[in-house]
Design an enzyme around this catalytic site. Structure first.
Site, PDB file in Angstrom:
ATOM      1  N   GLY A 134       0.831  -1.201   0.000  1.00 41.01           N
ATOM      2  CA  GLY A 134       0.000   0.000   0.000  1.00 41.01           C
ATOM      3  C   GLY A 134       0.864   1.248   0.000  1.00 41.01           C
ATOM      4  CB  CYS A 135       0.146   4.677  -1.137  1.00 44.15           C
ATOM      5  SG  CYS A 135      -1.484   4.960  -0.403  1.00 44.15           S
ATOM      6  CE1 TYR A 136      -1.388   8.437   3.821  1.00 47.06           C
ATOM      7  CE2 TYR A 136      -3.256   6.979   3.488  1.00 47.06           C
ATOM      8  CZ  TYR A 136      -2.741   8.257   3.577  1.00 47.06           C
ATOM      9  OH  TYR A 136      -3.564   9.343   3.411  1.00 47.06           O
TER      10      TYR A 136
END
Lengths: 343, 343, 343, 343
Positions: A151-153
């Site tokens: 995921g990005c975060y």
């Protein structure tokens, strides 16, 4: 050598757009299909007019048999749950799958099922999945056939914290990650939240103590540390197109100096093509890494409070999604790791 | 009753612009001078064309004798150090001064002198100064003759934390404030940092562990708590004109529920015209308070981690500067506290 | 074949930044120097931290003899006037020069001298200069040794109007170009005009009837038309980083239909790698061409008023500056015309 | 005098939000209802949290009998067509109506019906309607009972052109208006067009030669001129919240100087509280008038081309909608014309 035939399933979102751009310029790859859940083909240019003159591909209905016969490797840029449905037959047919959803990111499926409130239908396949973060898993990615792209975060937080996880320098219960994301992170759906007038000139926190990326961050840091770690994670919606800045607070347990910590990071990331440890006194900015696959990491040890403050910056759509996915592809196929990714 | 004659010294910055706007619409006040360090008068409209047709005032050289003879009350919107130079003669002449700089914010001048790296020239006058935060000091402000108007970041952090400071519910050593400010907070000077192309589409941290507002926050929270408190404070530059969002992390020491904490806040701020405690599940956004004097405070207790997350939002130029200054004026002169401030 | 050695003189502006990015990824070029008017070398990363890990080059003082000995081709990203000073010795030494300033754009130097209010010192060299717009001058560029790279606004206006200039369909005295530019067009200097708070949330016209790009537009359109043409040109500062949108109004003289006009444009730009004529009903947006070398052109014939409305969009830093400059380089050296330019 | 009871019907859009803000601070008015097409009441704060603590009103179903019994004057902030349905019974009951839709803006209903592709159901009532632009119709507004409040773009174009319409100085067939609007002009609906990532960092033209505000502009300018006038109007979507800048091109027919033209404008708008003619050399910016009811007008006569370039700036939600509506209210009820409108 003939080009590797690659298809994207779930081709109309922001991450897919970046994948298309990267794969069109990738020297070793031929992009052969842009499939989506459609009844009939749709013009690519209606959705992404920027590709005029770059490709003749259009969006086509995601017909699994014809996809299997036409491509070797698949990027799934679908919502979680939908990704599983495609991954299972594709892997069964011997194809390589790089999944950008959450479906194959978790070792512990009970955490996945609780977090996403659905049953996972491919537990066996999941056992073979590799978490696609090259800095941590390069060797496993080389042999992977299904990659759970981070995921990005989580990418921004894990890369910032990873080097410390195997030390005894920090209080592992003290990690707080305050992250700020551009609006593309909210996806392409038009909602009151993503309306220009809602986002512009405003910053706000959301999903405090309840964001789905928290368990992903925690599982990966826990694996590194060898013990369960809880992380306080707060995402914020920031008025910009792209980028994530994570400001991370950690209490020091040992009397270690900033040079020693920086040295640890430099060693940990030595040779990494996309993770850059900034020199003393410098802090990252999302703009510096926008439209790149880089993760920049800065740090400041506050001796007065005994805390280490780490700051990392990525482009949420690249190192936080499609760029990292192609980095994994490059590793998998032994291409130059930066192929298609240095602009 | 005839209108109160008011002058601004240091009239060309963003905070001054807001003061002018508020004072022009204020029902009890006559704005009589816009003084600055100038050799000769300059047209107001060259700097602030928005006031065309609203006033005939122009910028004039700050001549103290004529200022003293023409106005009763003075807003100083000058840099620190310069403010002292004007405050001393004005107060000596019996005038009321509301100083927006840092010069009269500190009880402990040794902290001021260390933080701002200069000698304070008016220690006696400083003893009479009142920290101009109405929620904490309303009674003292009523009798004040020199007000040290709070800093923008301190306002957002102190209002968010104040109610807890006299409880034994929290670990007072654990306070972390991660603040995000719009670019007007960086002032009107044209620098590489404030260039549009530098700020736009970017967020970054700055002055980590070293920002001058940290000691101000700490002194005020320490006074509330009755013991010295250290705060971890990190400001960020955010691509928007105005607003500060502070996300604050505090470790809980007692097993208190979120309703109980919210109830404490509601009691603490009951009757306050400009500080709003949000209901459960709601979080503030800078846009909601932009161009207003409000401070919105939301909270979430994370039982899993044992942390309380507070989020406050203000307009840095209003509740964080000029709005709060006029709120103090209204209290000082027993005007309606919201006069000029509700738009 | 060994790589072409290329240097940039005037390396610290926005156009130079784009040149560096393009040349670092260009397959046929080796970037060997980043020279500027400096007394001593300066770190590239202080100015452009995004290049960390991409190059070891730093800014160096622009010493002509050593530049001549080290590179074959030079990009001048200097202000007008300064460019001439470097172009003369470089061309005298047999080097190829692509000048991004206005110094070698004009055939009629009296127009240049009037517009820029300076004397041109290299009239002879100017006679050999080629206006670097491939769509109009590809054959001349192939043989050029000094290229006057077009201005940003002129590129967007000339490409939108060029196909019509040799027809008798329009009233050539009626051309009005209303152009909107992002803030990077104002350059990297920190001024009150480029301050974030000045630009953000605002649009305004500037230099009405007086912008220096007007004579450039007029000379090139006049050459195409074979008679003098006056153009009404109004630039606007728009709150975005990059991009120019030009909306152009032309009175029709002949009863020609929109399909016929579009067909003219499609023929005119057939085979052009970077100029795209949009289909009926579609209009360009700056975002579609941002960070690309494309110029998109849309049109609408308003039969009711007898006017043709043309809209063109470019990235002011790429097709409007550095991208077009590299396109010229590629033509000059018979490289693939898109080399380094398709991302 | 007791306050005038005022209700808003259609209370959830951006224009309604501005109306609420103005009416809450208006000294002569009591806002008594926020009605909308609803089945049951809805909390105001869910939609507009900024009004917390400012009012106890909530959204209520628009029940005509109870609205009639509770208020004297009605603002309709509804889509066209829906406005008629409410205006008819309200006017029949003797109420005063200020309609912000297009339903009562046209003298020639055949133009309305063609433009909006619907049948007008209240032709008789429409005969009594007054076009609510104080600068042109102040005397009629005083006696009005139904006001057709002008559109946003028409306000910016008509005010810029009106003074010239009764002269013989210009070629009336030559008027071209190139307008740039902030995104709030597109309304509160979440669509792909209003998504932050679509609008941000982009400018584009839309509805070229086909925007519904063209006939409104033309009817009003034609009435002023005493002959039919066609206007070329092109709107653009600009990355900002609010504001319209209109750049207008007109061919001069007579040899009149810029001072003479400016003098005409100054006379025409003398005494107007909200229309400001800028001095020579100054041009308006949307930010200067943002959040105000002003219209700023600048001009430049280009002797070289024989064209006059006018530039006007308004806030689309205030002078372009709700501010102008309240200005009409003030005129109708003989309140101070600026009441509630000077902030």
């Amino acid at each position: 050598m003939s080009a590797l035939k690659v298809a994207i399933i779930g081709a109309k979102g922001y991450a897919a757009r970046e994948l298309i751009a990267i794969l069109l310029r990738h020297p070793k790859v031929e992009l052969v299909a842009l499939a989506d859940k459609l009844d009939q083909p749709e013009p690519l240019l209606d959705c992404f007019p920027e590709f005029r003159g770059r490709t003749n591909l259009n969006f086509t209905p995601a017909d699994i048999p014809s996809l299997i016969s036409g491509a070797e490797t698949f990027f799934l840029a679908l919502p979680h749950k939908a990704a599983q449905d495609y991954a299972v037959p594709l892997c069964a047919a011997g194809k390589t799958v790089i999944d950008l959803s959450a479906d194959f990111r978790f070792e512990d499926l009970s955490v996945y099922e609780k977090t996403y409130a659905i049953k996972h239908i491919a537990a066996e396949l999941n056992k073979q999945a590799v978490y696609g973060m090259p800095e941590l898993n390069r060797e496993k990615i080389k042999k992977g056939r299904i990659i759970g792209n981070p995921g990005c975060y989580p990418t921004s937080v894990i890369l910032a914290c990873a080097p410390l996880m195997q030390t005894d320098w920090i209080d592992r219960a003290s990690i707080i990650a305050d992250s700020k994301s551009g609006v593309s992170g909210a996806g392409r759906a038009a909602t009151p939240v993503t309306h220009y007038v809602s986002c512009n000139e405003s910053i706000r926190a959301y999903s405090i103590a309840a964001h789905r990326h928290t368990p992903e961050i925690e599982e990966k840091l826990s694996l590194l540390a060898g013990e369960p770690i809880a992380v306080q994670f707060t995402p914020h919606l920031t008025p910009m197109d792209r980028g994530i800045l994570s400001t991370i607070y950690i209490n020091m347990k040992k009397d270690v100096g900033e040079p020693e910590i920086r040295s640890l990071y430099e060693k940990f990331y030595r040779g990494e093509p996309f993770t850059r440890v900034l020199p003393e006194g410098q802090t990252p900015a999302t703009k510096t890494v926008a439209c790149t696959n880089y993760c920049d990491i800065g740090m400041k040890l506050d001796k007065r409070t005994g805390r280490l403050i780490l700051v990392s910056a990525i482009d949420n759509l690249l190192k936080g999604a499609s760029g990292q996915a192609v980095q994994c592809l490059n590793i998998l196929y032994d291409f130059e790791e930066t192929a298609g990714l240095l602009v």
